[in-house]
Design an enzyme around this catalytic site. Structure first.
Site, PDB file in Angstrom:
ATOM      1  N   ALA A  12       0.817  -1.219   0.000  1.00  0.00           N
ATOM      2  CA  ALA A  12       0.000   0.000   0.000  1.00  0.00           C
ATOM      3  C   ALA A  12       0.854   1.274   0.000  1.00  0.00           C
ATOM      4  O   ALA A  12       0.785   2.090  -0.931  1.00  0.00           O
ATOM      5  CB  ALA A  12      -0.935  -0.018   1.206  1.00  0.00           C
ATOM      6  N   GLU A  34      10.787  -5.660  -2.873  1.00  0.00           N
ATOM      7  CA  GLU A  34       9.737  -6.327  -2.084  1.00  0.00           C
ATOM      8  C   GLU A  34      10.194  -7.765  -1.791  1.00  0.00           C
ATOM      9  O   GLU A  34      10.516  -8.511  -2.707  1.00  0.00           O
ATOM     10  CB  GLU A  34       8.417  -6.329  -2.874  1.00  0.00           C
ATOM     11  CG  GLU A  34       7.345  -7.253  -2.357  1.00  0.00           C
ATOM     12  CD  GLU A  34       6.979  -7.043  -0.891  1.00  0.00           C
ATOM     13  OE1 GLU A  34       6.641  -5.905  -0.520  1.00  0.00           O
ATOM     14  OE2 GLU A  34       7.042  -8.031  -0.113  1.00  0.00           O
ATOM     15  N   ALA A  42      -4.011  -6.868  -2.355  1.00  0.00           N
ATOM     16  CA  ALA A  42      -5.052  -6.325  -1.468  1.00  0.00           C
ATOM     17  C   ALA A  42      -5.128  -7.156  -0.191  1.00  0.00           C
ATOM     18  O   ALA A  42      -5.914  -8.102  -0.107  1.00  0.00           O
ATOM     19  CB  ALA A  42      -6.390  -6.326  -2.189  1.00  0.00           C
ATOM     20  N   CYS A  44      -6.485  -6.439   2.420  1.00  0.00           N
ATOM     21  CA  CYS A  44      -7.824  -6.317   3.006  1.00  0.00           C
ATOM     22  C   CYS A  44      -8.808  -7.302   2.376  1.00  0.00           C
ATOM     23  O   CYS A  44      -9.841  -7.613   2.967  1.00  0.00           O
ATOM     24  CB  CYS A  44      -8.335  -4.887   2.846  1.00  0.00           C
ATOM     25  SG  CYS A  44      -7.122  -3.664   3.347  1.00  0.00           S
ATOM     26  N   ALA A 304      -5.122   0.805   6.107  1.00  0.00           N
ATOM     27  CA  ALA A 304      -4.797   0.961   4.692  1.00  0.00           C
ATOM     28  C   ALA A 304      -4.949   2.394   4.196  1.00  0.00           C
ATOM     29  O   ALA A 304      -4.173   2.841   3.341  1.00  0.00           O
ATOM     30  CB  ALA A 304      -5.686   0.035   3.867  1.00  0.00           C
TER      31      ALA A 304
HETATM   32  P1  FAD Z   1       2.202  -3.845   4.102  1.00  0.00           P
HETATM   33  O1  FAD Z   1       0.942  -3.986   3.353  1.00  0.00           O
HETATM   34  O2  FAD Z   1       2.458  -4.756   5.238  1.00  0.00           O
HETATM   35  O3  FAD Z   1       3.391  -3.964   3.081  1.00  0.00           O
HETATM   36  C1  FAD Z   1       4.728  -3.946   3.518  1.00  0.00           C
HETATM   37  C2  FAD Z   1       5.554  -4.784   2.564  1.00  0.00           C
HETATM   38  O4  FAD Z   1       6.909  -4.580   2.899  1.00  0.00           O
HETATM   39  C3  FAD Z   1       5.300  -6.286   2.715  1.00  0.00           C
HETATM   40  O5  FAD Z   1       4.854  -6.847   1.510  1.00  0.00           O
HETATM   41  C4  FAD Z   1       6.638  -6.841   3.142  1.00  0.00           C
HETATM   42  O6  FAD Z   1       6.924  -8.095   2.528  1.00  0.00           O
HETATM   43  C5  FAD Z   1       7.600  -5.771   2.648  1.00  0.00           C
HETATM   44  N1  FAD Z   1       8.855  -5.753   3.411  1.00  0.00           N
HETATM   45  C6  FAD Z   1       9.010  -5.674   4.759  1.00  0.00           C
HETATM   46  N2  FAD Z   1      10.308  -5.703   5.083  1.00  0.00           N
HETATM   47  C7  FAD Z   1      10.988  -5.798   3.926  1.00  0.00           C
HETATM   48  C8  FAD Z   1      12.368  -5.876   3.607  1.00  0.00           C
HETATM   49  N3  FAD Z   1      13.321  -5.869   4.565  1.00  0.00           N
HETATM   50  N4  FAD Z   1      12.751  -5.975   2.314  1.00  0.00           N
HETATM   51  C9  FAD Z   1      11.810  -5.975   1.319  1.00  0.00           C
HETATM   52  N5  FAD Z   1      10.496  -5.915   1.559  1.00  0.00           N
HETATM   53  C10 FAD Z   1      10.083  -5.820   2.855  1.00  0.00           C
HETATM   54  N6  FAD Z   1      -6.871  -1.861   6.713  1.00  0.00           N
HETATM   55  C11 FAD Z   1      -7.972  -1.115   6.506  1.00  0.00           C
HETATM   56  O7  FAD Z   1      -7.892   0.113   6.594  1.00  0.00           O
HETATM   57  N7  FAD Z   1      -9.164  -1.695   6.180  1.00  0.00           N
HETATM   58  C12 FAD Z   1      -9.312  -3.034   6.066  1.00  0.00           C
HETATM   59  O8  FAD Z   1     -10.397  -3.542   5.748  1.00  0.00           O
HETATM   60  C13 FAD Z   1      -8.187  -3.849   6.309  1.00  0.00           C
HETATM   61  N8  FAD Z   1      -8.284  -5.185   6.238  1.00  0.00           N
HETATM   62  C14 FAD Z   1      -7.176  -5.947   6.425  1.00  0.00           C
HETATM   63  C15 FAD Z   1      -7.286  -7.328   6.332  1.00  0.00           C
HETATM   64  C16 FAD Z   1      -6.176  -8.133   6.523  1.00  0.00           C
HETATM   65  C17 FAD Z   1      -6.311  -9.617   6.427  1.00  0.00           C
HETATM   66  C18 FAD Z   1      -4.914  -7.527   6.782  1.00  0.00           C
HETATM   67  C19 FAD Z   1      -3.690  -8.382   6.972  1.00  0.00           C
HETATM   68  C20 FAD Z   1      -4.788  -6.171   6.890  1.00  0.00           C
HETATM   69  C21 FAD Z   1      -5.915  -5.366   6.713  1.00  0.00           C
HETATM   70  N9  FAD Z   1      -5.832  -3.970   6.810  1.00  0.00           N
HETATM   71  C22 FAD Z   1      -6.954  -3.212   6.625  1.00  0.00           C
HETATM   72  C23 FAD Z   1      -4.566  -3.305   7.119  1.00  0.00           C
HETATM   73  C24 FAD Z   1      -3.873  -2.840   5.840  1.00  0.00           C
HETATM   74  O9  FAD Z   1      -3.780  -3.913   4.974  1.00  0.00           O
HETATM   75  C25 FAD Z   1      -2.513  -2.279   6.170  1.00  0.00           C
HETATM   76  O10 FAD Z   1      -2.670  -1.183   7.011  1.00  0.00           O
HETATM   77  C26 FAD Z   1      -1.762  -1.854   4.922  1.00  0.00           C
HETATM   78  O11 FAD Z   1      -1.554  -2.938   4.074  1.00  0.00           O
HETATM   79  C27 FAD Z   1      -0.405  -1.263   5.290  1.00  0.00           C
HETATM   80  O12 FAD Z   1       0.308  -1.027   4.140  1.00  0.00           O
HETATM   81  P2  FAD Z   1       1.905  -0.965   4.174  1.00  0.00           P
HETATM   82  O13 FAD Z   1       2.327  -0.730   2.774  1.00  0.00           O
HETATM   83  O14 FAD Z   1       2.350  -0.019   5.215  1.00  0.00           O
HETATM   84  O15 FAD Z   1       2.374  -2.393   4.699  1.00  0.00           O
END
Ligand code: FAD
Length: 550
Positions: A12, A34, A42, A44, A304
């Site tokens: 995200a 990644e 997704a 979510c 998200a």
């Molecule tokens: P992430 O989506 O966690 O992405 C981080 C990425 O960084 C990961 O793919 C990981 O592999 C990568 N990474 C980490 N460390 C390293 C590294 N050292 N080297 C390379 N890559 C790395 N939020 C809502 O607001 N509404 C919802 O309905 C909702 N439903 C959800 C349902 C589920 C099942 C889950 C798990 C989460 C849900 N969320 C929801 C929360 C939302 O998905 C997260 O807040 C959002 O994805 C955060 O985005 P991000 O990019 O910060 O982190």
């Protein structure tokens, strides 16, 4: 200016940063690293793929490395894990799991969008093959494989938060018997307990067992797989599979090892432009802190919406050296479990108290649209506002329709610093199939206004000791249950039966939801009764808060 931009994490926050950066700067080399096998998936939607409501895992992929390469000229590399940041040399080091070799990538601007990781308790057998968390596509595929090959019958979900409840529904849809164990006294700790209590009803309706006050103690195995989950108090719940949904921790190890500041919340500290303590390194999404719009406190709010919006801003600043300031966050969140939706925006009453804000609350239980229109549903709405000023602090809503709209309207009002008076005067869209001329949002504003102005002093049902209790509902409603010690004088008879009451005693009037109670209160106060309070939330709330939660 064409800074080399490297982004760690391709979901995200990371992909929002990358695509925004490209739209604003055509010349910058942009690389996304990644460690998982997918970008821009997704999270979510994962529970809904497991339940079969979303078919085809490909529908969860919002972008692919090939797609972003051809459209944006972004070099997105999956299965590339970053293991270190060399801030002096301005490059990241890592391991390429595809080519099975180390790599190094130079940057001028680095964005950490590393997200968060599900909490796994340090218990023996937490790594058994039938114990799962759900965060990534790979997690989802592992759960799917277990469902298909081992045909489990009993699932135990540890943690009754958003993901745990969504997984409960998904596994019921898959035909499993589901037990949720939750350490807290009520499910869904993001809501105040009396609002989250509606979760229990819907779980009961769908034969999902919810054990509260039941922290995970042990995972018992036979032949290497978990067969029972033991909780506080010693109960052992049969389990053919276990889902751990005990919350998440921000992935800060990479930044922390590079000497970046970690805030009190445990997430990476950032300034108003998402810069960490190193101005050439940004952080956004679940890995970074946000500032709460109401309290001004830095917090970790893993959702998200903020991840997408703040990732976008970090990408803009990295690519151009300027951007708008980072949004402050309300933590607006919503969940649907079976047919019941529930959500929150801003502060709960508990969070307001914790932040040292003197708050009051208003409850209303109106219809989501005109009562005479077919298939109208009831909404339970709780408003939290600052007692002295009427400033809106937060809201929670539960119901089978229209919950999202009310939360979003109130979130918008809070965003702009609104008060309960603003809610009462919003000019909202109305036709019977959508709303009522007095929308639930207006109703909540009216109640809060009346409480604040002194027109309708109100009392919470947990505070009823020593009061003269008057139930002004119809006898048939009274017969179905009332508060202990209450007398029944229906509202329409009240003026003729005043002599049955003692005007000198502090009096509490109540009906089912609070409206008739308010009218009765006005009658009594204008007939010489000294202290008369309306029961907040009416009998609907009272029977809920006075019922044991566990
Ligand atoms: P992430 O989506 O966690 O992405 C981080 C990425 O960084 C990961 O793919 C990981 O592999 C990568 N990474 C980490 N460390 C390293 C590294 N050292 N080297 C390379 N890559 C790395 N939020 C809502 O607001 N509404 C919802 O309905 C909702 N439903 C959800 C349902 C589920 C099942 C889950 C798990 C989460 C849900 N969320 C929801 C929360 C939302 O998905 C997260 O807040 C959002 O994805 C955060 O985005 P991000 O990019 O910060 O982190």
């Amino acid at each position: 200016m064409a800074p080399r931009i490297v982004i760690v994490g391709g979901v995200a926050a990371g992909m929002s940063a990358a695509t925004r950066a490209r739209r604003l700067n055509e010349r910058s080399p942009i690389t996304v690293l990644e460690r998982g096998g997918y970008i821009s998936f997704a999270n979510c939607g994962l529970p809904y793929y497991l339940s079969g409501r979303i078919s085809g895992a490909g529908n969860l992929l919002l972008a692919t490395p090939e797609g972003v390469r051809s459209r944006y000229r972004i070099d997105a590399r999956v299965r590339h894990e970053v293991t270190a940041i060399d801030r002096a040399a301005k490059r990241v080091e890592g391991f390429d799991h595809v080519g099975d070799r180390r790599f190094s990538a130079p940057y001028d601007k680095l964005i950490l969008a590393t997200g968060a990781t599900p909490v796994v308790p340090p218990l023996p057998n937490a790594d058994a093959p039938n114990v799962f968390s759900l965060r990534s596509m790979e997690d989802m595929q592992a759960i799917r494989r277990w469902l298909e090959t081992d045909r489990p019958r009993h699932a135990v979900i540890v943690g009754a938060g958003f993901v745990g409840l969504e997984m409960a529904e998904a596994l019921v849809d898959c035909g499993l018997e589901v037990t949720i164990v939750e350490r807290a006294a009520a499910p869904l700790p993001a809501l105040d307990p009396e609002m989250a209590g509606y979760v229990r009803d819907v779980l009961d309706e769908h034969d999902v067992r919810l054990l509260t006050g039941a922290g995970l103690v042990a995972l018992h195995t036979e032949q290497g797989v978990v067969t029972e989950v033991e909780v506080d108090g010693g109960e052992r719940v049969p389990a053919d599979m276990v889902i751990l949904s005990m919350g998440v921790r921000p992935n800060v190890a990479l930044g922390e090892a590079a000497g970046l500041k970690v805030g009190d919340s445990g997430a990476l500290a950032v300034d108003e432009y998402l810069r960490t303590s190193d101005p050439d390194i940004y952080a956004a999404g679940d890995a970074a802190e946000v500032v709460h719009r109401v309290t001004g406190q830095t917090m970790h709010i893993p959702l998200a919406g903020p991840a997408n919006r703040l990732g976008r801003l970090a990408g803009e600043h990295a690519a151009t050296g300027a951007s708008a300031r980072a949004d402050r966050v309300l933590g607006t969140a919503i969940l649907r479990i079976f047919d019941l939706a529930m959500g929150v925006t801003g502060l709960t009453a508990a969070a307001a108290a914790k932040a040292g804000i003197v708050a009051d609350v208003a409850y209303v239980h109106p219809n989501h649209r005109a009562g005479y229109y077919p298939d109208t549903k009831q909404i339970h709405l709780k408003l939290v506002y600052e007692e002295a000023t009427g400033r809106l602090l937060g809201a929670q809503a539960v119901g089978r329709a229209g919950v999202d709209k009310r939360l979003d309207v109130i979130a918008t009002a809070i965003h702009f610093g609104g008060t309960v008076n603003d809610l009462a005067s919003l000019d909202l869209a109305y036709a019977p199939q959508f709303s009522s001329a007095k929308d639930p949002v207006h109703e909540a504003g009216f109640v809060a206004q009346n409480q604040r102005s002194g027109l309708m002093p109100a009392i919470h049902p947990t505070n009823l000791n020593g009061q003269q209790l008057v139930d002004v509902r119809a006898p048939a409603e009274f017969a179905q249950g009332t508060l202990e010690g209450a007398v029944n004088i229906p509202l329409d008879e009240l003026r003729d039966r005043l002599t049955e009451l003692d005007p000198a005693r502090p009096t509490v009037v109540f009906c089912q939801q609070g409206r008739r109670g308010y009218v009765a209160q006005r009658v009594l106060l204008q007939h010489g009764f000294g202290t008369v309070r309306n029961l907040k939330g009416g009998y609907t709330l009272a029977k809920r808060v006075r019922r044991p939660q566990c």
